[in-house]
Motif scaffolding. Structure first.
Motif, PDB file in Angstrom:
ATOM      1  N   ASP A   1       1.905  -7.668   8.188  1.00  0.00           N
ATOM      2  CA  ASP A   1       0.582  -8.245   7.926  1.00  0.00           C
ATOM      3  C   ASP A   1       0.025  -7.744   6.594  1.00  0.00           C
ATOM      4  N   SER A   2       0.269  -6.456   6.324  1.00  0.00           N
ATOM      5  CA  SER A   2      -0.204  -5.901   5.056  1.00  0.00           C
ATOM      6  C   SER A   2       0.485  -6.581   3.879  1.00  0.00           C
ATOM      7  N   TRP A   3       1.785  -6.835   4.011  1.00  0.00           N
ATOM      8  CA  TRP A   3       2.525  -7.494   2.929  1.00  0.00           C
ATOM      9  C   TRP A   3       2.023  -8.929   2.711  1.00  0.00           C
ATOM     10  N   LYS A   4       1.784  -9.652   3.797  1.00  0.00           N
ATOM     11  CA  LYS A   4       1.256 -11.019   3.678  1.00  0.00           C
ATOM     12  C   LYS A   4      -0.125 -10.995   3.008  1.00  0.00           C
TER      13      LYS A   4
ATOM     14  N   ARG B   1       1.195  -0.125  -1.738  1.00  0.00           N
ATOM     15  CA  ARG B   1       1.876   0.225  -0.497  1.00  0.00           C
ATOM     16  C   ARG B   1       0.917   0.087   0.677  1.00  0.00           C
ATOM     17  N   PHE B   2       1.508   0.120   1.864  1.00  0.00           N
ATOM     18  CA  PHE B   2       0.730   0.000   3.089  1.00  0.00           C
ATOM     19  C   PHE B   2       0.004   1.314   3.376  1.00  0.00           C
ATOM     20  N   ARG B   3      -1.287   1.227   3.580  1.00  0.00           N
ATOM     21  CA  ARG B   3      -2.082   2.419   3.912  1.00  0.00           C
ATOM     22  C   ARG B   3      -2.552   2.270   5.354  1.00  0.00           C
ATOM     23  N   SER B   4      -2.051   3.133   6.207  1.00  0.00           N
ATOM     24  CA  SER B   4      -2.281   3.000   7.646  1.00  0.00           C
ATOM     25  C   SER B   4      -3.612   3.598   8.061  1.00  0.00           C
ATOM     26  N   SER B   5      -3.995   3.249   9.271  1.00  0.00           N
ATOM     27  CA  SER B   5      -5.205   3.823   9.849  1.00  0.00           C
ATOM     28  C   SER B   5      -4.883   5.180  10.473  1.00  0.00           C
ATOM     29  N   ASP B   6      -5.887   5.853  10.989  1.00  0.00           N
ATOM     30  CA  ASP B   6      -5.701   7.203  11.520  1.00  0.00           C
ATOM     31  C   ASP B   6      -4.764   7.227  12.728  1.00  0.00           C
TER      32      ASP B   6
ATOM     33  N   GLU C   1       8.771   3.163   0.133  1.00  0.00           N
ATOM     34  CA  GLU C   1       7.540   3.675  -0.476  1.00  0.00           C
ATOM     35  C   GLU C   1       6.359   2.787  -0.088  1.00  0.00           C
ATOM     36  N   TYR C   2       6.613   1.481  -0.031  1.00  0.00           N
ATOM     37  CA  TYR C   2       5.515   0.579   0.367  1.00  0.00           C
ATOM     38  C   TYR C   2       5.142   0.793   1.825  1.00  0.00           C
ATOM     39  N   ILE C   3       6.161   1.047   2.663  1.00  0.00           N
ATOM     40  CA  ILE C   3       5.914   1.213   4.093  1.00  0.00           C
ATOM     41  C   ILE C   3       5.477   2.636   4.412  1.00  0.00           C
ATOM     42  N   GLY C   4       5.548   3.514   3.430  1.00  0.00           N
ATOM     43  CA  GLY C   4       5.243   4.924   3.657  1.00  0.00           C
ATOM     44  C   GLY C   4       3.887   5.148   4.282  1.00  0.00           C
ATOM     45  N   TYR C   5       3.772   6.238   5.010  1.00  0.00           N
ATOM     46  CA  TYR C   5       2.535   6.528   5.730  1.00  0.00           C
ATOM     47  C   TYR C   5       1.522   7.194   4.811  1.00  0.00           C
ATOM     48  N   SER C   6       0.274   6.896   5.087  1.00  0.00           N
ATOM     49  CA  SER C   6      -0.789   7.627   4.398  1.00  0.00           C
ATOM     50  C   SER C   6      -1.746   8.237   5.411  1.00  0.00           C
ATOM     51  N   SER C   7      -1.342   8.159   6.715  1.00  0.00           N
ATOM     52  CA  SER C   7      -2.220   8.699   7.752  1.00  0.00           C
ATOM     53  C   SER C   7      -2.060  10.202   7.854  1.00  0.00           C
TER      54      SER C   7
END
Length: 631
Positions: free
Chosen positions: A503-506, A482-487, A582-588
């Motif tokens: 961009d993360s998916w590509k 999944r995409f893990r975002s910045s702060d 879930e892939y687009i979910g935030y981790s920030s």
């Protein structure tokens, strides 16, 4: 980033390697003793059971392991008892020596009891592994796969260990005390130089008869052409004008030349005009052509006398030239006739043919001799130096890499390993640490959502029993799921957020493709693990991790799923899917956490300002008191 050389802990790896090979051999032997397993196999198990029985015999496990270690270490030297091979054995082991010399009978016995069975085991394992891999593509019965899973696992593992062997033997031979350089030289260049002297040079001498006869035929042809040239001398001298000379003299060949001059070309084909006159008869015809050409000389003299009243001086000079040409031509044709009659042409042709036929093979001998000296002399000098230094020279310039580094090295797909290159001035470039990947001679920090290891590496790591990477060895994510975002992700505009996700998916798709391309040679064992992850997992959480890794490796996007090798594989095995949200979910960090961090920074800043102001006030007070005391 750079160092002079790189040396690995070869002894530990060699022991582990021999242990892994022996463990797989023992497991296969145990599995083949089970009638259910043996009956479910679609291969001729005797190809493995027979060499395994020969290898194991009645010896202990430690004895077999020691023999395997010895064979893997000295295989190059034992198989090729060259000068360097014998030196390698004499310097590094006394197992195959008798009275200070290499005993060939001991070597042959060892190869018969250990070397030949090991080679047969590796060959059979490779064949069986390829067969099982093919059956996996053709929807083999799942119950059969489950029943023979352990057997297949160790067959695949033996194929993998067999692929490690060449690099392992290369490191071992380079570490030979005093003979490592020579062993490496013979391994790399011995067969090449042997081919030069056993194939290339003899072939050049085998062509000697053909080259000799071709040269004789060519010389006789040239001798005949010389006769034709001599026969045309009177004619060429008689006609000074190029057009007249071409009309009367060129292509003059007896009666056929006259036909050509008169325009009657039906006397023969175009090839006949270029007929090669060989043998004594051809030489006689050339002499006859000389006298026949006197007819054209007479015509030239007649035309001179016609012009005599107009140009008497020129006529006399032309007549003298014709007479001199006829006399010189007559002398030369007589000498030519004498040489022809006594066989001088054959003597010359024979001598030139011998000389030319020998030039090529002699030149080849000299060329390969020079080339061999270029290969041998510098290495011989280095060998003597290395011999005196007990192998320290070659180790000083070594860049050793273990064959298992494809599993252990983070970011291996980006060539993140020890490498010596001319671009680095001959130095060894060190790999980047985790969470960094090499870009030229620098290291670049990776995206937060990119793992350090490809799923193929982690799957085999878990299969081989080393769970360190999966249990937190790396600070990055285990799976690119999944995409893990910045702060500051939540602070951006929604469209910017969507761009980050795209961009993360590509990046994920490209990363999966690169992992697939780099590790495709190991699919046979990685896919085997993914057929039944429950067989490898030892704890409840490991099976889910393995399934996620398998999905990420082979079925994580349409490009992978639709590939020929993965289509049936992904359709047969169900893996837990990851939803888009879930892939687009935030981790920030959440808003409250960001507020807490901001308040903490502000409070720290205010505290620092208060402390600085207090110190400044105290300093002013001390200075004022000091001034009062002075007054």
């Amino acid at each position: 980033m750079f160092q002079l050389y790189r040396s690995v802990n070869f002894e530990d790896f060699s022991f582990k390697y021999s242990t892994d090979v022996l463990t797989s051999i023992e497991q296969i032997q145990t599995q083949l003793s089970d009638p259910d397993v043996a009956g479910a196999l679609s291969v001729n198990a005797s190809k493995l059971s027979s060499p395994i029985s020969s290898l194991m015999g009645s010896r202990s496990v430690d004895e077999v392991r020691s023999d395997l270690n010895t064979y893997f270490r000295f295989e190059n030297s034992l198989r090729r008892l060259t000068l360097a091979g014998k030196a390698d054995i004499l310097y590094n082991t006394d197992r195959f020596t008798t009275e200070g010399l290499v005993d060939k009978s001991l070597v042959d016995e060892f190869l018969k009891n250990v070397g030949d069975p090991v080679d047969a085991i590796f060959d059979a394992s490779k064949s069986f592994s390829e067969h099982f891999e093919e059956n996996m593509r053709t929807h083999e019965d799942p119950s059969t796969v489950k029943k023979t899973y352990v057997f297949r696992s160790h067959v695949h593992n033996l194929k993998l260990q067999g692929s490690y062997l060449p690099q392992l033997k290369s490191i071992a031979s380079m570490r030979s005390k005093g003979s490592g350089l020579a062993v490496q030289w013979f391994v790399r260049y011995g067969n090449l130089i042997k081919d030069w002297w056993s194939v290339n040079v003899p072939n050049s001498f085998k062509e000697f008869p053909t080259r000799f006869m071709a040269t004789i035929e060519l010389m006789l042809e040239k001798w005949g052409l010389l006769g034709q040239s001599l026969a045309k001398i009177p004619c060429n001298v008689s006609y000074l004008d190029d057009a007249e000379r071409k009309k009367h003299c060129e292509g003059f060949q007896g009666s056929k030349a006259k036909d050509a001059v008169e325009g009657n070309l039906n006397a023969g084909d175009d090839d006949d005009d270029e007929e090669i006159r060989e043998g004594f008869i051809g030489f006689i015809k050339s002499i006859a052509d000389f006298f026949i050409s006197l007819v054209d000389v007479a015509k030239a003299i007649a035309s001179l006398f016609v012009n005599f009243p107009k140009d008497p001086v020129g006529t006399i000079i032309g007549l003298l030239c014709i007479i001199i040409g006829v006399v010189v031509g007559l002398i030369l044709i007589i000498v030519y006739a004498i040489f022809t009659a006594v066989g001088f042409a054959y003597v010359i042709a024979f001598m030139v043919a011998w000389a030319w036929a020998l030039v090529v093979p002699v030149a080849m001998v000299l060329f390969y001799l020079l080339l061999s000296l270029i290969f041998i002399v510098p290495f011989f000098v280095l060998f003597i130096i290395d011999l005196m230094l007990q192998g320290a020279l070659i180790r000083l310039f070594a860049c050793e890499t273990l064959p298992s580094e494809w599993v252990d090295n983070a970011n291996y797909i980006y060539d993140n390993y020890y490498e010596r290159s001319i671009a680095y001035i001959g130095l060894v470039m060190k790999p980047c640490t985790r969470r960094f990947r090499p870009v030229g001679v620098f290291c670049e920090r990776m995206r937060p959502d990119m793992p350090d290891y490809c799923p193929h590496q982690l799957i085999y790591k878990m299969f081989s029993g080393n769970k360190s990477i999966v249990s937190g060895f790396t600070s990055g994510p285990t799976v690119f799921d999944r995409f893990r975002s910045s702060d500051h992700y939540k602070m951006h505009h929604p469209e910017t957020k969507r761009k980050f996700v795209r961009d993360s998916w590509k990046t994920k798709v490209m990363w999966n493709k690169k992992c697939t391309d780099v590790f495709s040679d190991y699919n046979y064992i990685v896919k085997h693990v993914c057929l039944d992850p429950s067989q490898t997992a030892t704890t409840p959480g490991e099976e889910d991790t393995l399934r996620s890794l398998c999905k990420d490796a082979f079925c994580s996007n349409s490009d992978l799923v639709n590939s020929t090798s993965n289509k049936s594989f992904c359709s047969d095995i169900e893996y837990p899917s990851i939803k888009d949200d879930e892939y687009i979910g935030y981790s920030s960090p959440g808003t409250a956490e960001i507020f807490k961090k901001t308040c903490s920074v502000m409070m720290f800043t205010i505290s620092v300002v208060i402390v600085m102001m207090s110190l400044f006030t105290i300093s002013l007070f001390i200075v004022a008191q000091a001034k009062r005391g002075v007054n």
